[in-house]
Design an enzyme around this catalytic site. Structure first.
Site, short mmCIF file in Angstrom:
data_model
loop_
_atom_site.label_atom_id
_atom_site.label_comp_id
_atom_site.label_asym_id
_atom_site.label_seq_id
_atom_site.Cartn_x
_atom_site.Cartn_y
_atom_site.Cartn_z
N CYS A 83 98.78 91.81 41.08
CA CYS A 83 100.12 92.07 40.52
C CYS A 83 101.00 90.83 40.67
O CYS A 83 100.70 89.80 40.08
CB CYS A 83 100.72 93.32 41.17
N HIS A 196 96.77 97.20 39.53
CA HIS A 196 96.51 97.46 40.95
C HIS A 196 95.15 98.15 41.09
O HIS A 196 95.08 99.37 41.01
CB HIS A 196 97.59 98.38 41.52
N GLU A 198 93.61 98.75 43.70
CA GLU A 198 93.66 99.65 44.88
C GLU A 198 94.36 100.97 44.57
O GLU A 198 94.36 101.88 45.38
CB GLU A 198 94.32 98.93 46.07
#
Lengths: 218, 282
Positions: A83, A196, A198
């Site tokens: 990001c 993202h 994650e």
């Protein structure tokens, strides 16, 4: 065999916890630090980040991290940006005035326009799931996207997007409203994503797994 | 149109997941982390946790639940309820939340929106607005689950929070919440047209038709659903379990649902959207 020393840089902006959790899920323990000595001794680095570009650069400057990060990247060891951690690699950003970045990848960070070509309203920030487009076919095979299908959904949260000068660093594209933009880059030892991984469920965790496996192999 | 997000909303009281009508009359449904896990595995785009009594007692009891949830759930988690200061926000983010939602604190001190969005990034700050329709057709903002009158007009407040740096708005129609009568389309459309940041709408989902209607006519960017998903989970899993004996369990034991809500799954909601040519992640 000694385990590789994988460092997540904590410069007081960002989603350290979830990045660390995604690595842990994949069986890898990480170190979280903002100490330049840890950067020097790391085998691989993740630079996360949520927030403003200018603040991020100011924090890194204050912590004296800019030169150590640049040196690390030049050493050709694996480096991942997420990001804002991807955007910071670029030359400059127009976020709240002009801010210089790390200038490792030539190009600018620009803001999404709030209206599109047919005068349609564009909601900014883009918040939500969007597709990764592989428009070069072969490049993903040798990247952490190797096991990821074209058009896979990833989670994005951002108002600004990267415009690399050199098209060859673009690993995937994504289309928001009618804007097609660079959503991940691959340049030698650097892998960076605007989305993202994650926060992108199983598919995103697989991207971490691929990146981490490549480090463990070395 | 962008991909519509489907977001299970979990209202939490103490250690338990609860559900009420018009945000009142709370009934215990079970352990929030069990529901969260199920929703994650079944395609939820995000999750929202709201500590529904924290504002009333000024306490933050969510941290343990957040940490347990975030450990094995890899989609964005928004947490709200009783967050009053920048320190409260920081603590919740440190526990594993990705975004926070603010209502009471923002109404009492709008500058916290500016301060928090500068400190944590706009995209981390969701402003929750609880709207109640007035006789003249306007909407007023309330706090504390629709209990406290503020006299603030919802439309002008929505524009103001955007100016102050909010990244998203979570708009709840208190009139529709828990009723299963459908979302308030007029309210949603009015707010969505007035702002340039994404709008999450909540309150009233009772049938699949309601979600396609709010995505198209209402122009919602994301849809938060509580009851319809929770009852679906309970029916599928024959689920009766909770974290303690605190609260009203009679509802859970009775195996009833609210008559106006036809339970449906996340998967069904997404299949339905796709069948209506509305984009969503599957």
């Amino acid at each position: 065999m000694q385990l590789p020393n994988i460092l997540i840089i904590d410069y007081n902006l960002g989603n350290i916890f979830s990045v660390q959790n995604a690595c842990k899920y994949n069986g890898t323990n990480t170190i979280v630090s903002n100490d330049k000595k840890d950067i020097e001794s790391a085998d691989a680095i993740i630079l996360p980040g949520v927030g403003a570009f200018g603040d991020a650069m100011a924090n890194m400057r204050k912590l004296d991290l800019i030169e150590p990060i640049k040196d690390f990247i030049h050493s050709k060891k694996p480096f991942m940006g997420v990001c804002l951690g991807m955007q910071l690699l670029f030359t400059e950003s127009e976020e709240f005035g002009n801010h210089k970045g790390l200038d490792i990848i030539k190009g600018q960070i620009k803001k999404f326009p709030t209206s599109g070509s047919s005068n349609n309203k564009i909601k900014v920030p883009q918040v939500g799931w969007n597709k990764l487009i592989n428009d070069k076919n072969t490049q993903w095979m040798n990247s952490p996207l190797s096991s990821i299908n074209n058009d896979s959904f990833m989670y994005f949260v951002h108002s600004y997007f990267a415009c690399p000068e050199d098209e060859s660093v673009v690993l995937s594209k994504t289309v928001y409203e009618d804007i097609s933009y660079c959503s991940s880059v691959l340049k030698e030892n650097i892998f960076a994503t605007q989305f993202h991984p994650e926060k992108s469920a199983e598919t995103g965790l697989n991207i971490y797994a691929n990146w981490l496996n490549n480090i463990h192999k070395k | 149109m962008n991909n519509i997000r489907i977001i299970p909303r979990l209202d939490i009281k103490g250690p338990n997941l609860v559900k009420g009508i018009h945000l009142e009359g709370l009934r215990v449904l079970g352990k929030p982390e069990d529901f969260a896990r199920f929703y994650y595995e079944n395609g939820a785009d995000e999750l929202i946790y709201v500590d529904v009594v924290a504002s009333l007692f000024g306490r933050n009891s969510l941290h343990d639940i957040i940490a347990r949830t975030a450990k094995d759930i890899f989609i964005p988690l928004t947490v709200g309820g009783g967050l009053r200061t920048v320190e409260d926000i920081k603590a919740v983010l440190r526990a594993g939340a990705d975004k926070v939602s603010l209502n009471t604190a923002a109404i009492h001190n709008p500058q916290i929106i500016k301060e928090a969005s500068q400190k944590f990034g706009s995209s981390t700050i969701v402003i929750s607005i609880e709207a109640i329709r007035q006789k003249d057709g306007s909407y007023l903002a309330f706090t504390d689950n629709g209990r406290e009158h503020t006299g603030i007009d919802v439309l002008s407040w929505a524009k103001r929070v955007e100016e102050l740096g909010a990244g998203e708005i979570l708009l709840t129609s208190v009139d529709r919440e828990g009723t299963g009568l459908g979302f308030d389309v007029d309210l949603t459309k009015m707010i969505s047209e007035a702002i340039s940041i994404p709008l999450i709408v909540h309150g009233g989902a009772g049938r699949l038709e309601h979600i396609s209607e709010i995505a198209t006519a209402g122009q919602a960017d994301a849809i938060a659903i509580a009851g319809a998903f929770h009852y679906d989970f309970i029916l599928k899993n024959k689920y009766v379990e909770s974290n303690s004996n605190e609260g009203n369990f009679e509802f859970l034991k009775s195996e009833k649902t609210f008559s106006k809500i036809t339970p449906f799954s996340i998967e069904k909601s997404k299949e339905y959207l796709i069948s209506k040519k509305i984009k969503t992640r599957i």
